[in-house]
Design a protein around this motif. Sequence first.
Motif, PDB file in Angstrom:
ATOM      1  N   ILE A 132       0.740  -1.133  -0.470  1.00  0.00           N
ATOM      2  CA  ILE A 132      -0.271   0.035   0.373  1.00  0.00           C
ATOM      3  C   ILE A 132       0.952   1.277   0.097  1.00  0.00           C
ATOM      4  O   ILE A 132       1.718   1.438   1.252  1.00  0.00           O
ATOM      5  N   ILE A 133       0.007   1.934  -0.862  1.00  0.00           N
ATOM      6  CA  ILE A 133       0.894   3.307  -0.586  1.00  0.00           C
ATOM      7  C   ILE A 133       0.277   4.182   0.153  1.00  0.00           C
ATOM      8  O   ILE A 133      -0.595   4.538  -0.197  1.00  0.00           O
ATOM      9  N   LYS A 134       0.669   5.227   1.505  1.00  0.00           N
ATOM     10  CA  LYS A 134      -0.309   5.256   2.179  1.00  0.00           C
ATOM     11  C   LYS A 134      -1.051   6.751   1.731  1.00  0.00           C
ATOM     12  O   LYS A 134      -2.041   7.211   2.122  1.00  0.00           O
ATOM     13  N   GLU A 135      -0.509   7.266   0.613  1.00  0.00           N
ATOM     14  CA  GLU A 135      -0.950   8.960   0.645  1.00  0.00           C
ATOM     15  C   GLU A 135      -2.002   8.178  -0.738  1.00  0.00           C
ATOM     16  O   GLU A 135      -2.988   9.044  -0.821  1.00  0.00           O
ATOM     17  N   GLU A 136      -2.041   7.327  -1.436  1.00  0.00           N
ATOM     18  CA  GLU A 136      -2.514   6.760  -2.633  1.00  0.00           C
ATOM     19  C   GLU A 136      -3.665   6.913  -2.126  1.00  0.00           C
ATOM     20  O   GLU A 136      -5.121   7.029  -2.484  1.00  0.00           O
ATOM     21  N   ALA A 137      -3.613   5.618  -0.529  1.00  0.00           N
ATOM     22  CA  ALA A 137      -4.346   5.367  -0.172  1.00  0.00           C
ATOM     23  C   ALA A 137      -5.548   5.939   0.167  1.00  0.00           C
ATOM     24  O   ALA A 137      -6.802   5.283   0.170  1.00  0.00           O
ATOM     25  N   VAL A 138      -4.928   6.723   0.971  1.00  0.00           N
ATOM     26  CA  VAL A 138      -6.281   8.064   1.678  1.00  0.00           C
ATOM     27  C   VAL A 138      -7.240   8.296   0.748  1.00  0.00           C
ATOM     28  O   VAL A 138      -8.159   9.083   0.514  1.00  0.00           O
ATOM     29  N   LEU A 139      -6.618   8.897  -0.220  1.00  0.00           N
ATOM     30  CA  LEU A 139      -7.602   9.360  -2.021  1.00  0.00           C
ATOM     31  C   LEU A 139      -8.437   8.140  -2.157  1.00  0.00           C
ATOM     32  O   LEU A 139      -9.521   8.166  -2.485  1.00  0.00           O
ATOM     33  N   ILE A 140      -8.182   6.889  -2.252  1.00  0.00           N
ATOM     34  CA  ILE A 140      -8.971   5.683  -2.578  1.00  0.00           C
ATOM     35  C   ILE A 140      -9.562   5.727  -1.783  1.00  0.00           C
ATOM     36  O   ILE A 140     -11.307   5.645  -1.750  1.00  0.00           O
ATOM     37  N   ARG A 141      -9.514   5.970  -0.540  1.00  0.00           N
ATOM     38  CA  ARG A 141     -10.429   6.213   0.351  1.00  0.00           C
ATOM     39  C   ARG A 141     -11.940   7.162   0.540  1.00  0.00           C
ATOM     40  O   ARG A 141     -12.716   7.142   0.742  1.00  0.00           O
ATOM     41  N   LYS A 142     -11.728   8.262   0.545  1.00  0.00           N
ATOM     42  CA  LYS A 142     -12.045   9.741  -0.232  1.00  0.00           C
ATOM     43  C   LYS A 142     -12.475   8.937  -0.968  1.00  0.00           C
ATOM     44  O   LYS A 142     -13.784  10.222  -0.785  1.00  0.00           O
ATOM     45  N   ILE A 143     -12.407   8.422  -2.205  1.00  0.00           N
ATOM     46  CA  ILE A 143     -13.653   8.438  -3.315  1.00  0.00           C
ATOM     47  C   ILE A 143     -14.821   7.197  -3.243  1.00  0.00           C
ATOM     48  O   ILE A 143     -15.753   7.484  -3.519  1.00  0.00           O
ATOM     49  N   PHE A 144     -14.548   6.594  -2.408  1.00  0.00           N
ATOM     50  CA  PHE A 144     -15.159   5.620  -1.933  1.00  0.00           C
ATOM     51  C   PHE A 144     -16.369   6.392  -1.393  1.00  0.00           C
ATOM     52  O   PHE A 144     -17.721   5.747  -0.942  1.00  0.00           O
ATOM     53  N   GLU A 145     -15.836   6.981  -0.142  1.00  0.00           N
ATOM     54  CA  GLU A 145     -16.662   7.561   0.916  1.00  0.00           C
ATOM     55  C   GLU A 145     -17.572   8.704   0.385  1.00  0.00           C
ATOM     56  O   GLU A 145     -18.999   8.720   0.971  1.00  0.00           O
ATOM     57  N   MET A 146     -16.776   9.306  -0.978  1.00  0.00           N
ATOM     58  CA  MET A 146     -17.834   9.959  -1.283  1.00  0.00           C
ATOM     59  C   MET A 146     -18.774   9.736  -2.414  1.00  0.00           C
ATOM     60  O   MET A 146     -20.064  10.291  -1.598  1.00  0.00           O
TER      61      MET A 146
END
Length: 550
Positions: free
Chosen positions: A181-195
Amino acid sequence: MEETIRVAIYARVSTEEQAEHGYSIDAQLDTLRSYCTLYKKQIVGEYVDRGISGKSTEGRYELQRLLQDVKAGLIDEVAVWKINRLARKNIDLLQIVEFLKKHNVAFHSFSENFETQTAMGRFSLHLMGAISELERETIVDNVRMGHRQRAKSGKHNGKVPIGYRVEGSADGRNRDTKLVIIKEEAVLIRKIFEMYASGQGLKAIANELNWEGYRTGTKKPFSTCAIANLLDNPIFVGKIRYNQYQNWGEKRRRGKNDHPILEDGQHPPIIDQNLWDKVQLLRKKKGDMPKKRFEGEYLLTGIIRCPECGAAMTASRTVNRSKDGTKVTRMYYSCGRFRSQGSSVCHANSIRKAEAEKAVTDRIQSVLEQPDILKAIVKNVNEKRSGRIKPLRDELSRFNVRIANLEDKRRKYLDLYERDEINYNLFSERLKVINGEMDNELTQKARLELELRGDVAEPVPYELVRSLIKRFDELLRKSPFEQRKTLLHLIIKKIHLDDKRRVNDVELCFSSETEKHFLSVAPSAVQTAEGAFPIDGKAPNFKQQLCIVI
């Protein structure tokens, strides 16, 4: 006195074949030269495609040049080392050989030792072609089997989306790799799913991410399609999906597999199961809803260009109420990037549908009604065509110089190796680099020669251009909607708007194929059939592609 047979030698090797099996272009050429010398046949040309796969005929510029020379009557026989040098697919092989037969050109394979001039030779061709294709398909099946086994064991295949990176080594068949996992990019993925789980749509998500400066794994702005692909990818919930599409190289999305492999992965998930399940429920619900349908006939979707960013414009509409309370629907063409990626990327730049379509047809008619304008256009086309010849020849000369320099380098390393001044490993490494550069230069040279050959054609006659545009205009007025839209998309390459969103110019491209299928006479018995265009007479035949801007 017996006439000398003119032979064209064709040789090919892919990068993989050269690296793994040691196939040599030079060995193929030497063998075929000796064959021609033995049987006193004249070599009129050597056509070599280096570092190119034989799975299709695309990108094989030397093969295209060979077929052009066959058509020109310059060749009596085509010789290859093995039939799989000409093509690895049986259908491609048979089509090429049938083309040669049509032009009274024999085909000879040295290794299989048969010719196509006899019934037994043609039978052998079919048999060996099938064997060659079976060999290729067996290799492909073995690769797929390896990928399938990796997927079933929870290991990834190929590229990975944002959020992960690959760690480990991938040396040949020994692929000891894992996803991290790339931590910075994982934050973006979670943001997309949550939106999306909170009720936001694909376009709203893409627009917000683009405004905030986020980019995809390929450094491009997010689009609705990119967001949808991320939301549908089970890799983020710790799964490995494989074989979602079968035979992607030919079928693309039409080859979707309803039962792909889906296994628990050996990698850590980014999204928890509850969030994943919620998003998938919303995706299915929205996917079952009826898609928007716009009234009217949008003829120019995809070919009219945004004056701001140059992207293709798509259909759109607005619904307003008039003073008496009735609804009024207005139809437009709007920037596709704005509709997909939001206002951070571009603006609507809308133009009314009726206005745009009328402007295009009026432009075509006005050119026909004013011969002086059309003559000036044709003159400009011919000047540009002739003006391209010198730069192309200069570029070709530079390729020849680089190729000669690489040949000198190769000879020098060979001399050093023969005098035992460098060891085999160093010699092999340097030779591999030089051969790779040589393959690239020769491929680009072949492409340039093919392009140059087309550009040195005779000037385009005014009568030809006027006849083609006249036929095009006549068909637009006579054909029903479906055919009219097909014709517009075949002939019109681009429509440019000016800064006031008016049609500035229309780029038309005519080719032998469009002339053959759409600008020639349609059989009277099938005038109403799909694809038949009502037109009388016969359009002028031509062999070159012609692009003009009106």
